[in-house]
Design a protein around this motif. Structure first.
Motif, short mmCIF file in Angstrom:
data_model
loop_
_atom_site.label_atom_id
_atom_site.label_comp_id
_atom_site.label_asym_id
_atom_site.label_seq_id
_atom_site.Cartn_x
_atom_site.Cartn_y
_atom_site.Cartn_z
N LEU A 182 10.27 -23.66 29.64
CA LEU A 182 10.06 -22.22 29.54
C LEU A 182 8.56 -21.93 29.56
CD1 LEU A 182 12.61 -21.22 26.74
CD2 LEU A 182 12.88 -21.03 29.21
N VAL A 183 8.14 -21.08 30.48
CA VAL A 183 6.71 -20.78 30.60
C VAL A 183 6.39 -19.31 30.39
CG1 VAL A 183 6.21 -22.74 32.10
CG2 VAL A 183 6.91 -20.56 33.11
N PRO A 197 -2.36 -1.81 31.89
CA PRO A 197 -2.88 -3.13 32.26
C PRO A 197 -1.80 -4.19 32.08
CG PRO A 197 -4.39 -1.98 30.78
CD PRO A 197 -3.14 -1.18 30.80
N ARG A 198 -1.78 -5.14 32.98
CA ARG A 198 -0.77 -6.20 32.94
C ARG A 198 -1.18 -7.24 31.90
NH1 ARG A 198 3.14 -7.93 36.48
NH2 ARG A 198 3.67 -10.14 36.41
N SER A 199 -0.30 -7.52 30.94
CA SER A 199 -0.60 -8.49 29.88
C SER A 199 -0.21 -9.89 30.36
CB SER A 199 0.16 -8.14 28.61
OG SER A 199 1.55 -8.12 28.85
N ALA A 200 -0.70 -10.92 29.62
CA ALA A 200 -0.37 -12.30 29.95
C ALA A 200 1.12 -12.51 29.76
CB ALA A 200 -1.17 -13.25 29.06
N ARG A 201 1.74 -13.09 30.77
CA ARG A 201 3.19 -13.24 30.72
C ARG A 201 3.62 -14.70 30.88
NH1 ARG A 201 6.01 -8.17 32.20
NH2 ARG A 201 4.46 -6.51 32.11
N PHE A 208 -1.32 -28.01 26.99
CA PHE A 208 -0.45 -28.94 26.29
C PHE A 208 -0.34 -30.26 27.08
CE2 PHE A 208 1.03 -24.53 25.92
CZ PHE A 208 0.68 -24.31 24.59
N SER A 209 -1.45 -30.62 27.74
CA SER A 209 -1.56 -31.89 28.48
C SER A 209 -0.58 -31.99 29.65
CB SER A 209 -1.35 -33.09 27.53
OG SER A 209 -2.29 -33.07 26.50
N PRO A 282 4.06 -28.51 18.17
CA PRO A 282 4.12 -27.23 17.44
C PRO A 282 3.32 -26.12 18.11
CG PRO A 282 3.77 -29.07 15.93
CD PRO A 282 3.60 -29.62 17.31
N ALA A 283 2.17 -26.46 18.71
CA ALA A 283 1.34 -25.43 19.35
C ALA A 283 2.08 -24.78 20.51
CB ALA A 283 0.02 -26.03 19.82
N TYR A 284 2.87 -25.56 21.24
CA TYR A 284 3.63 -25.00 22.36
C TYR A 284 4.68 -24.03 21.85
CZ TYR A 284 7.25 -24.70 25.94
OH TYR A 284 8.19 -24.22 26.82
N LEU A 285 5.43 -24.43 20.86
CA LEU A 285 6.48 -23.57 20.33
C LEU A 285 5.87 -22.30 19.74
CD1 LEU A 285 9.49 -23.26 19.85
CD2 LEU A 285 9.21 -24.44 17.67
N SER A 286 4.73 -22.43 19.08
CA SER A 286 4.06 -21.28 18.48
C SER A 286 3.61 -20.28 19.55
CB SER A 286 2.87 -21.74 17.64
OG SER A 286 2.14 -20.64 17.16
N GLN A 287 2.94 -20.79 20.60
CA GLN A 287 2.45 -19.91 21.65
C GLN A 287 3.59 -19.31 22.47
OE1 GLN A 287 -0.93 -20.98 24.04
NE2 GLN A 287 -1.76 -22.36 22.48
N LEU A 288 4.64 -20.10 22.70
CA LEU A 288 5.80 -19.59 23.43
C LEU A 288 6.46 -18.45 22.65
CD1 LEU A 288 7.75 -19.86 25.86
CD2 LEU A 288 9.07 -21.48 24.47
N SER A 289 6.60 -18.63 21.34
CA SER A 289 7.22 -17.60 20.50
C SER A 289 6.37 -16.34 20.49
CB SER A 289 7.39 -18.13 19.07
OG SER A 289 8.21 -19.28 19.05
N GLU A 290 5.06 -16.52 20.43
CA GLU A 290 4.17 -15.35 20.42
C GLU A 290 4.25 -14.60 21.75
OE1 GLU A 290 -0.61 -14.33 19.87
OE2 GLU A 290 0.14 -16.36 19.51
#
Length: 301
Positions: A182-183, A197-201, A208-209, A282-290
């Motif tokens: 999921l990206v 303005p278009r936000s980051a999607r 994440f390497s 954890p950083a991936y799950l955190s950023q994906l959730s945000e």
């Protein structure tokens, strides 16, 4: 006030022509020595690898008899190495703990096809992977097709490491076992938001390497599909649930017109996903959730 005259300031000292030539010559010698060391290393490595393959790099075969003898030696060394590969893989397979056993018989054609491919797996790390494949197939016949093994046989240790990083970021729908990366999301624009303005999607997976070059490697290996895929538009209020390793991500669409964007694993990639080691990021799950928090209500269990 101090007076500065021409005798006070000393001109910078420049090397003489002799010194310059000496320095240049020294650099040239050092460069030459470095290149010699590199050449020596390459030659030594090639001799070692060739010897392991039954090839004498410096051999001068003057007669047909000598050449035939060398061919027999090469065949013998290769056969011994292939046998050692199979013994290592079979030993690994017998030590693998499997979760369930179907009780069905292993297909003989599959097993002999497996042996023909596995005998050329020399890397210890890759032998471990092939040992797991064999154990899973014997426990549950039909888990891996020979066609899948034809793809997996070309995996190097570097490729396996890249795939493990992708697997560590993958989610699976609770209704579908095929892993997906999921990206982000795509939202059909409404008239009221057309000029905003278009936000980051989308996430940047390189954080994440998993840079785009790594995705291209997995695409070339036919482990993930070649382009991003969008889910169907999710109706407002509808929930979708995703398993991220041992956690569950529940998404509730806030409005209509929203679709998830992901990279989907191929059939071979899905089979291989079950065997590779995965670590939670954890950083991936955190950023994906945000990121998904804009169009979805997000809960993690």
């Amino acid at each position: 006030m101090m007076k500065i005259d021409s005798n006070t300031v000393q001109p910078p000292v420049s090397p003489t022509d002799h010194q310059t030539k000496h320095i240049s010559a020294q650099v040239s010698i050092d460069d030459s020595a470095s290149k010699t060391d590199q050449t020596t290393h390459v030659a030594a490595t090639l001799r070692l690898l060739s010897a392991q393959a039954g090839i004498a790099v410096s051999a001068r075969l003057s007669s047909q008899q000598d050449r035939q003898q060398h061919v027999r030696h090469r065949q013998q060394v290769k056969a011994q190495a292939q046998l050692a590969n199979l013994e290592s893989i079979l030993a690994i397979a017998t030590s693998v703990s499997v979760k369930s056993v179907s009780g069905q018989s292993t297909d003989a054609d599959w097993f002999h096809g497996f042996l023909e491919l596995a005998e050329n797996i020399y890397s210890p790390a890759m032998q471990e992977l092939w040992g797991k494949i064999l154990a899973v197939e014997v426990a549950t016949p039909g888990s891996f097709s020979l066609k899948s093994l034809e793809t997996i046989r070309y995996l190097t240790q570097r490729d396996a490491d890249i795939f493990a990083r992708a697997a560590s970021l993958a989610c699976r729908s609770v209704t579908d076992d095929v892993p997906r990366l999921l990206v982000g999301f795509h939202q059909k624009p409404r008239l009221s938001s057309f000029f905003r303005p278009r936000s980051a999607r989308q996430l940047n997976l390189s954080e994440f390497s998993l840079p785009y070059s790594a995705l291209l490697t997995l695409i070339d290996l036919k482990l993930i599909y070649a382009s991003e895929i969008e889910s169907g538009e999710i109706p407002a209020g509808q929930q979708t649930r995703w398993k991220y390793l041992n956690q569950t991500l529940t998404l509730t669409a806030r409005s209509k017109g929203t679709a998830l964007v992901f990279y989907k694993f191929t059939g071979v990639g899905a089979e291989l996903y079950r065997l590779v080691g995965k670590k939670t990021v954890p950083a991936y799950l955190s950023q994906l959730s945000e990121l998904l928090g804009a169009p979805f209500g997000v809960t993690i269990d």
